[in-house]
Write a protein that holds these residues in place. Structure first.
Motif, PDB file in Angstrom:
ATOM      1  N   CYS A  81       0.805  -1.220   0.000  1.00  0.00           N
ATOM      2  CA  CYS A  81       0.000   0.000   0.000  1.00  0.00           C
ATOM      3  C   CYS A  81       0.844   1.280   0.000  1.00  0.00           C
ATOM      4  N   SER A  82       2.160   1.150   0.045  1.00  0.00           N
ATOM      5  CA  SER A  82       3.110   2.282   0.037  1.00  0.00           C
ATOM      6  C   SER A  82       3.005   3.185   1.263  1.00  0.00           C
ATOM      7  N   ARG A  83       2.428   2.719   2.323  1.00  0.00           N
ATOM      8  CA  ARG A  83       2.317   3.513   3.540  1.00  0.00           C
ATOM      9  C   ARG A  83       3.584   3.372   4.372  1.00  0.00           C
ATOM     10  N   GLN A  84       4.020   4.471   4.960  1.00  0.00           N
ATOM     11  CA  GLN A  84       5.170   4.458   5.855  1.00  0.00           C
ATOM     12  C   GLN A  84       4.662   4.455   7.292  1.00  0.00           C
ATOM     13  N   HIS A  85       5.232   3.580   8.099  1.00  0.00           N
ATOM     14  CA  HIS A  85       4.814   3.482   9.493  1.00  0.00           C
ATOM     15  C   HIS A  85       5.926   2.873  10.335  1.00  0.00           C
ATOM     16  N   LYS A  86       5.708   2.876  11.640  1.00  0.00           N
ATOM     17  CA  LYS A  86       6.636   2.280  12.578  1.00  0.00           C
ATOM     18  C   LYS A  86       6.702   0.775  12.317  1.00  0.00           C
ATOM     19  N   TYR A  87       7.877   0.184  12.449  1.00  0.00           N
ATOM     20  CA  TYR A  87       8.026  -1.254  12.193  1.00  0.00           C
ATOM     21  C   TYR A  87       7.324  -2.072  13.270  1.00  0.00           C
ATOM     22  N   ARG A  88       6.563  -3.067  12.815  1.00  0.00           N
ATOM     23  CA  ARG A  88       5.938  -4.035  13.710  1.00  0.00           C
ATOM     24  C   ARG A  88       6.293  -5.424  13.191  1.00  0.00           C
ATOM     25  N   PRO A  89       6.823  -6.288  14.061  1.00  0.00           N
ATOM     26  CA  PRO A  89       7.191  -7.634  13.610  1.00  0.00           C
ATOM     27  C   PRO A  89       5.979  -8.383  13.078  1.00  0.00           C
ATOM     28  N   PRO A  90       6.202  -9.332  12.160  1.00  0.00           N
ATOM     29  CA  PRO A  90       5.065 -10.102  11.623  1.00  0.00           C
ATOM     30  C   PRO A  90       4.410 -10.940  12.715  1.00  0.00           C
ATOM     31  N   THR A  91       3.106 -11.092  12.596  1.00  0.00           N
ATOM     32  CA  THR A  91       2.380 -11.914  13.570  1.00  0.00           C
ATOM     33  C   THR A  91       2.459 -13.376  13.147  1.00  0.00           C
ATOM     34  N   VAL A  92       2.366 -14.252  14.132  1.00  0.00           N
ATOM     35  CA  VAL A  92       2.396 -15.692  13.898  1.00  0.00           C
ATOM     36  C   VAL A  92       0.961 -16.186  13.879  1.00  0.00           C
ATOM     37  N   ALA A  93       0.640 -17.033  12.912  1.00  0.00           N
ATOM     38  CA  ALA A  93      -0.717 -17.567  12.815  1.00  0.00           C
ATOM     39  C   ALA A  93      -1.020 -18.420  14.039  1.00  0.00           C
ATOM     40  N   LYS A  94      -2.237 -18.246  14.568  1.00  0.00           N
ATOM     41  CA  LYS A  94      -2.644 -19.022  15.734  1.00  0.00           C
ATOM     42  C   LYS A  94      -3.059 -20.416  15.313  1.00  0.00           C
TER      43      LYS A  94
END
Length: 134
Positions: A43-56
């Motif tokens: 989406c080309s949005r810039q934001h603070k880094y958040r680690p990927p979530t793990v599937a439950k």
């Protein structure tokens, strides 16, 4: 394989706050050798880094197998049960402790516990069931 040290412009996987899923990102800024700000490639949005979530993992289904104690209790009570004396089960009936019940699906059962005014716990051959009553 991703190198252990990141630099500005490196690709990284992270959770996008706009897409609301794990997507590929480009590192825009670093702080203490960790990504601080990233840009989502979707989406080309810039934001603070958040680690990927793990599937439950999906919740495990409960098995309805009778416990050993219930099975032993059923086997000890079964010879004393006379199906002719059993009451047909109905949600509109009232039951007392040790009443013999004939349920259309579960078969013969014996009332083990009266729970409040509208429930009973009945021991059947395939385990204990909580049933509604009057």
């Amino acid at each position: 394989m991703q190198s252990t040290t990141l630099s500005v412009g490196d690709p990284i996987e992270g959770r996008c706050t706009k897409c609301r899923k794990n997507t590929n990102h480009i590192v825009i800024s670093l702080k203490d050798d960790a990504p601080e700000k990233v840009e989502c490639q979707t989406c080309s949005r810039q934001h603070k880094y958040r680690p990927p979530t793990v599937a439950k993992k999906p919740a495990a289904r409960k098995t309805t197998k009778p416990k050993d104690a219930d099975r032993k209790q059923w086997e000890s009570l079964r010879p004393e049960m006379e199906s002719a004396k059993a009451k047909p089960y109905s949600m509109t009936e009232t039951y007392k402790l040790n009443n013999l019940i004939d349920h259309p699906s579960f078969g013969l059962g014996i009332v083990q516990r009266v729970i409040g005014s509208q429930k009973v716990e009945i021991l059947f051959a395939d385990g204990r069931k909580t049933m509604r009553c009057q």
